[in-house]
Design an enzyme around this catalytic site. Structure first.
Site, PDB file in Angstrom:
ATOM      1  N   GLU A 200     -15.570  47.314   1.090  1.00 32.81           N
ATOM      2  CA  GLU A 200     -14.594  46.925   2.103  1.00 32.81           C
ATOM      3  C   GLU A 200     -13.256  47.535   1.812  1.00 32.81           C
ATOM      4  O   GLU A 200     -12.909  47.776   0.664  1.00 32.81           O
ATOM      5  CB  GLU A 200     -14.376  45.404   2.040  1.00 32.81           C
ATOM      6  CG  GLU A 200     -15.307  44.599   2.838  1.00 32.81           C
ATOM      7  CD  GLU A 200     -15.016  43.108   2.722  1.00 32.81           C
ATOM      8  OE1 GLU A 200     -15.889  42.363   3.116  1.00 32.81           O
ATOM      9  OE2 GLU A 200     -13.933  42.710   2.226  1.00 32.81           O
ATOM     10  N   HIS A 235      -9.624  34.844  -7.561  1.00 32.49           N
ATOM     11  CA  HIS A 235     -10.363  34.595  -6.324  1.00 32.49           C
ATOM     12  C   HIS A 235     -10.878  33.170  -6.195  1.00 32.49           C
ATOM     13  O   HIS A 235     -11.788  32.894  -5.427  1.00 32.49           O
ATOM     14  CB  HIS A 235     -11.523  35.592  -6.168  1.00 32.49           C
ATOM     15  CG  HIS A 235     -11.091  37.014  -6.329  1.00 32.49           C
ATOM     16  ND1 HIS A 235     -10.163  37.608  -5.504  1.00 32.49           N
ATOM     17  CD2 HIS A 235     -11.417  37.953  -7.245  1.00 32.49           C
ATOM     18  CE1 HIS A 235      -9.959  38.846  -5.903  1.00 32.49           C
ATOM     19  NE2 HIS A 235     -10.694  39.084  -6.960  1.00 32.49           N
ATOM     20  N   ARG A 297     -21.006  24.281   5.067  1.00 34.15           N
ATOM     21  CA  ARG A 297     -20.954  22.946   4.452  1.00 34.15           C
ATOM     22  C   ARG A 297     -19.536  22.413   4.571  1.00 34.15           C
ATOM     23  O   ARG A 297     -18.659  23.098   5.077  1.00 34.15           O
ATOM     24  CB  ARG A 297     -21.305  23.065   2.970  1.00 34.15           C
ATOM     25  CG  ARG A 297     -20.396  24.101   2.304  1.00 34.15           C
ATOM     26  CD  ARG A 297     -20.529  24.144   0.810  1.00 34.15           C
ATOM     27  NE  ARG A 297     -19.963  25.351   0.255  1.00 34.15           N
ATOM     28  CZ  ARG A 297     -18.679  25.539  -0.023  1.00 34.15           C
ATOM     29  NH1 ARG A 297     -17.801  24.585   0.231  1.00 34.15           N
ATOM     30  NH2 ARG A 297     -18.247  26.671  -0.528  1.00 34.15           N
TER      31      ARG A 297
HETATM   32  P1  ADP Z   1     -16.674  34.935  -2.895  1.00 34.15           P
HETATM   33  O1  ADP Z   1     -17.782  34.623  -1.946  1.00 34.15           O
HETATM   34  O2  ADP Z   1     -17.153  35.577  -4.166  1.00 34.15           O
HETATM   35  O3  ADP Z   1     -15.754  33.778  -3.136  1.00 34.15           O
HETATM   36  P2  ADP Z   1     -15.045  36.112  -0.814  1.00 34.15           P
HETATM   37  O4  ADP Z   1     -15.611  37.186   0.011  1.00 34.15           O
HETATM   38  O5  ADP Z   1     -15.002  34.733  -0.226  1.00 34.15           O
HETATM   39  O6  ADP Z   1     -15.822  36.087  -2.211  1.00 34.15           O
HETATM   40  O7  ADP Z   1     -13.608  36.499  -1.291  1.00 34.15           O
HETATM   41  C1  ADP Z   1     -12.902  35.713  -2.229  1.00 34.15           C
HETATM   42  C2  ADP Z   1     -11.441  36.122  -2.278  1.00 34.15           C
HETATM   43  O8  ADP Z   1     -11.306  37.525  -2.549  1.00 34.15           O
HETATM   44  C3  ADP Z   1     -10.673  35.945  -0.990  1.00 34.15           C
HETATM   45  O9  ADP Z   1     -10.202  34.644  -0.830  1.00 34.15           O
HETATM   46  C4  ADP Z   1      -9.556  36.951  -1.158  1.00 34.15           C
HETATM   47  O10 ADP Z   1      -8.561  36.431  -1.996  1.00 34.15           O
HETATM   48  C5  ADP Z   1     -10.222  38.093  -1.864  1.00 34.15           C
HETATM   49  N1  ADP Z   1     -10.713  39.130  -0.914  1.00 34.15           N
HETATM   50  C6  ADP Z   1     -11.919  39.181  -0.345  1.00 34.15           C
HETATM   51  N2  ADP Z   1     -12.054  40.257   0.458  1.00 34.15           N
HETATM   52  C7  ADP Z   1     -10.884  40.921   0.404  1.00 34.15           C
HETATM   53  C8  ADP Z   1     -10.387  42.133   0.993  1.00 34.15           C
HETATM   54  N3  ADP Z   1     -11.129  42.888   1.810  1.00 34.15           N
HETATM   55  N4  ADP Z   1      -9.132  42.504   0.702  1.00 34.15           N
HETATM   56  C9  ADP Z   1      -8.367  41.766  -0.145  1.00 34.15           C
HETATM   57  N5  ADP Z   1      -8.779  40.646  -0.741  1.00 34.15           N
HETATM   58  C10 ADP Z   1     -10.022  40.210  -0.488  1.00 34.15           C
END
Ligand code: ADP
Length: 673
Positions: A200, A235, A297
Site C-alpha cells: 500500500e 500500531h 465485532r
Molecule cells: P492490523 O490489522 O495489523 O492492526 P491495520 O491495517 O489495521 O493493521 O493498520 C494498523 C495501523 O497501521 C493503522 O491504525 C495505522 O496507524 C497504520 N497504517 C495502516 N495502513 C497504513 C497506510 N497505508 N499508511 C499509513 N499508516 C497505515
C-alpha cells in the site's frame, strides 16, 4: 428479547456485557479458565462454568468446550466479546449448528472481511475508497518490487492475514524493499501461517479514523459516527476519542456513507467497525480517506461512541440478535459532546512497555463528573501472564474536547495502582501533551515524543525515596517503642536505630534500602534529638553518605504519595509512577538476583520458547541467550557482558517467573582476574 446469554470471554468486556444483559433481564452465563476462578466476571454472572487450563488455547479458544457449556446451561445465545473467538467464522458456524444465537454478524460477513486483500477488492467493487496499492495474488518479490515502485515510496507492506500490526513494514526507499519484504513475509508466516502480503501507499500524517456501524436482519444499516484512534504505539491504540478533532461535516458524512456501503456489501448484521486511514497532512479532507479493514465485532473503544450518542451498544447487539429492528435509524441518531478513552495497562513504559504481572495490592480509580471506568479486576486480583494485561478503560465525557481531556486527566490523577507496573503516568502525560491537546497529531505522535511522555528509563525519584524512608521509619519506631516497653532482650535490629532515641547528640544511622531492585543507601540523621522522640519529627534523610543535593535534581516535589505496605517494604505511588521500596535485610535477600551476579533473568513471567546457549559456550555482550514468550509477544534475553555461560537453568517449554534466573554468565574480566 433473548432469555439468556453465555459470554465467551473474560475480563472487562465480559463484565461489560453482563451488566447490560442483566439490565435487560437476561440470565447471564460466564465461562472461566483455571486462572480466572475468582475473577470478577465469574462472580457477577448468574452462573459460571469452568472450561479448562489457563492458556487461552486450552480454554477460551476451544470452540467445542464453549458450545458444550452453552448446551449444558441452556444458553439461548453466545456473546463473544472482542478478541478470542469473536472473529472466527467457524465459531459462528458452530453456534448455528448447535441452534444457539451468535451475537455477531453472519459467518459469511466474517469470512468476507477476514483477509485484508479480499476485503479491499470487495470494497473497491462497492465504491468504497481504498488505499492505492497492490492486493492481488502475485507474490513474486520482483513483481511486488515493481508494484511498490509504481505506487511510489514510502510504501507499507502488510500481511494479508495480518492483525495487531504484525507483519507490517514501512519502506522509505527502493533499496530497502527486498529486505523489508523478506522480513514481512517471515513474520506473516510465523504469526499467521500465511506469508502472503499486500503493498500500500504509506499515507502521510496518517490519522486512524473508524466508523461504528450497525445492521439488523431486516436489512437496515446505520452508522454511529466516527472515533479517532490515531494515538497509537506500534500500531496499537492507546487513547481513543469521539468525535474526531477537526472533522469537517462533509467528511463525516462521506465516511459514514462509505462505511454503511461497506457493511451492506457483506450483508452485515450487528455491531461492526469500518477502519479508515486518513491523510492528515493538510487537515482532514473528504476525498482523502481510505478503507483499511472491517472489524466484525464490538471494539474495545466502543464506550466513547456510547458517550456521545447516548446509546448502549451492547443493548443494540442483544436486540438485533433477538431479531428486533435497530433501536434508531440514521436520521434519529446524533452526537453530543466529546469523549476520550484511555487504556490502562499493566506494562512498564520506562522499559519499552514490557508487560508486567502480579497481584494488584492496591487498585482504586479516580472518579468525577462524566467519568466511566470499565474493568474486570479489583484490588487483590492478579494480572496473570496468560491474557491481555489491560487493567481498565477509563472514559471521560465532556461538553468540549478540553473538558473531556481535563476530566480524563483528573480521573487518571486520582487512580492508584500498586503491584504491577502500569502506564498510568504515561497516559496522564498524554492527556496534557500540548501536541495532542491542540488536536494536531497523527499515528506517529507517541513514538516521536516518548521522552517528553516519560517513556524512557528514569532513575527512582529521590523525593519518593525520602518519603518512603520516613514512612518505613514510622513503622520501625512503633516497633522499637514496643520493644523498649517490654524491655526486650532481643539483639538490636539490623537497623541499629534502637539507641538513636536515647542519645543526646545528633546521630546518623544507615538505612539500607532496595529501590526498584537496586540497592540504595540512605542515612537517617537526627538533628534535634530528644529522649523518647519517635517517628519522623526531627529526622532528615540523606542519600549515599551525604551527597544529597544532586539526587534532588529530578525530585517532583509536591505530589501526594500513596503508600501500600508489602511484606518487606512499601509501594509508593506518586504522579501515577510506582516505586518499590524494600528494607534491605541481609539475611533475606537473593543477592544473585540483586547484584546481577552474571545472571540473565526473565524480565516477566512467561514461557521459555528457545534456549540458544549451552554451558561452557563463549558469548559476546548482546548475544541472544533465550527467547521468552509472554502475553503473545516474544522477548529475547541477551548476554549482559562478554563471557562464558556457566549454567543454564531452563529448557524450552518451561514457565518462568519474573526475575527468575535463566542462565549465568561469568564475565570475561572476572575470568581474567
Ligand atoms: P492490523 O490489522 O495489523 O492492526 P491495520 O491495517 O489495521 O493493521 O493498520 C494498523 C495501523 O497501521 C493503522 O491504525 C495505522 O496507524 C497504520 N497504517 C495502516 N495502513 C497504513 C497506510 N497505508 N499508511 C499509513 N499508516 C497505515
Amino acid at each position: 428479547m433473548l432469555s439468556s446469554v453465555l459470554i465467551a470471554n473474560r475480563g472487562e468486556i465480559a463484565v461489560r456485557v453482563i451488566k447490560t444483559a442483566r439490565r435487560l433481564g437476561l440470565r447471564t452465563i460466564a465461562v472461566y479458565s483455571e486462572a480466572d476462578a475468582g475473577a470478577m466476571h465469574v462472580r457477577m454472572a448468574d452462573e459460571a462454568y469452568a472450561i479448562g487450563p489457563a492458556p487461552a488455547r486450552d480454554s477460551y479458544l476451544v470452540i467445542d468446550k464453549i458450545i458444550a457449556v452453552a448446551r449444558q446451561a441452556g444458553a439461548e445465545a453466545i456473546h463473544p466479546g472482542y478478541g478470542f473467538l469473536s472473529e472466527r467464522a467457524e465459531f459462528a458456524d458452530a453456534c448455528a449448528e448447535a441452534g444457539i444465537v451468535f451475537v455477531g454478524p453472519p459467518a459469511s460477513a466474517i469470512r468476507a472481511m477476514g483477509l485484508k486483500d479480499g476485503a479491499k477488492t470487495l470494497m473497491q467493487k462497492a465504491g468504497v475508497p481504498v488505499v492505492p496499492g497492490y492486493h492481488g495474488a502475485m507474490q513474486d518479490p520482483k513483481f511486488l518490487k515493481e508494484k511498490a515502485y509504481e505506487i511510489g515510496y514510502p510504501v507499507l507492506i502488510k500481511a494479508v492475514a495480518g492483525g495487531g500490526g504484525k507483519g507490517m513494514k514501512k519502506v522509505e526507499k527502493l533499496v530497502d524493499f527486498d529486505e523489508a519484504l523478506a522480513s514481512a513475509q517471515r513474520e506473516a508466516a510465523s504469526s499467521f501461517g500465511d506469508p502472503r502480503v499486500l503493498i500500500e501507499k504509506y499515507v502521510q500524517s496518517p490519522r486512524h479514523i473508524e466508523i461504528q456501524v450497525f445492521g439488523d436482519i431486516q436489512g437496515n444499516v446505520v452508522h454511529l459516527f466516527e472515533r479517532d484512534c490515531s494515538l497509537q504505539r506500534r500500531h496499537q491504540k492507546v487513547i481513543e476519542e469521539a468525535p474526531a478533532p477537526d472533522m469537517p461535516p462533509a467528511m463525516r458524512e462521506a465516511m459514514g456513507r462509505a462505511a454503511v456501503e461497506a457493511a451492506k456489501a457483506v450483508g452485515y448484521v450487528g455491531a461492526g467497525t469500518v477502519e479508515f486511514i486518513a491523510d492528515g497532512s493538510n487537515g482532514l479532507q473528504p476525498d482523502k480517506f481510505y478503507f483499511m479493514e472491517m472489524n466484525t465485532r464490538l471494539q474495545v473503544e466502543h464506550p466513547v461512541t456510547e458517550a456521545i450518542t447516548g446509546q448502549d451498544l451492547v443493548e443494540w447487539q442483544l436486540r438485533v440478535a433477538s431479531g428486533e429492528r435497530l433501536p434508531l435509524l440514521q436520521d434519529e441518531l446524533q452526537i453530543h459532546g466529546h469523549a476520550v478513552e484511555a487504556r490502562l495497562y499493566a506494562e512498564d513504559p520506562e522499559k519499552g512497555f514490557l508487560p508486567s504481572t502480579g497481584t494488584l495490592h492496591r487498585l482504586s480509580f479516580g472518579d468525577g463528573e462524566g467519568v466511566r471506568v470499565d474493568t474486570g479486576v479489583q484490588e487483590g486480583a492478579e494480572v496473570s501472564p496468560f491474557y491481555d494485561p489491560m487493567i481498565a478503560k477509563v472514559i471521560a465525557f465532556g461538553e468540549t474536547r478540553d473538558e473531556a481531556l481535563d476530566r480524563l486527566g483528573q480521573a487518571l490523577g486520582g487512580t492508584v495502582v500498586a503491584g504491577p507496573r502500569t502506564n498510568l503516568a504515561f497516559l496522564k502525560a498524554l492527556t496534557e501533551a500540548p501536541g495532542f491537546r491542540s488536536g494536531h497529531f497523527d499515528t506517529g505522535f507517541i513514538d516521536r515524543n516518548l521522552e517528553a511522555l516519560g517513556a524512557v528509563p528514569r532513575p527512582a525519584d529521590p523525593e519518593t525515596i525520602r518519603l518512603a524512608a520516613l514512612k518505613l521509619l514510622e513503622g520501625i519506631s512503633g516497633d522499637l517503642q514496643w520493644r523498649a516497653e517490654t524491655r526486650s532482650s532481643e539483639p538490636a535490629s539490623p537497623w541499629g536505630v534502637s539507641d538513636g532515641f536515647q542519645l543526646g547528640a545528633p546521630r546518623r544511622v544507615a538505612m539500607p534500602l532496595i529501590v526498584d531492585g537496586e540497592r540504595v543507601q540512605v542515612d537517617l540523621v537526627w538533628t534535634a534529638p530528644r529522649a523518647g522522640a519517635a517517628g519522623p519529627s526531627g529526622v532528615r534523610v540523606v542519600f549515599g553518605g551525604g551527597e544529597s543535593s544532586s539526587l534532588h535534581d529530578h525530585g517532583d516535589v509536591g505530589a501526594e504519595p500513596t503508600f501500600t505496605p508489602t511484606r518487606d517494604g512499601l509501594f509508593v505511588v506518586r504522579n501515577g509512577r510506582q516505586t518499590d521500596v524494600r528494607r534491605f535485610d541481609p539475611f533475606d535477600v537473593d543477592l544473585d538476583h540483586l547484584d546481577g551476579g552474571g545472571a540473565v533473568k526473565a524480565p516477566m513471567h512467561g514461557k521459555v520458547v528457545a534456549v540458544l546457549v549451552e554451558p561452557g559456550q563463549q558469548v559476546a555482550k548482546g548475544d541472544r541467550i533465550a527467547v521468552i514468550e509472554a502475553m503473545k509477544m516474544e522477548h529475547t534475553l541477551v548476554a549482559p557482558s562478554d563471557g562464558t555461560v556457566t549454567a543454564v537453568m531452563v529448557v524450552a517449554g518451561d514457565q518462568v517467573g519474573e526475575g527468575a534466573a535463566v542462565a549465568t554468565i561469568e564475565a570475561a574480566a572476572e575470568q581474567a582476574a
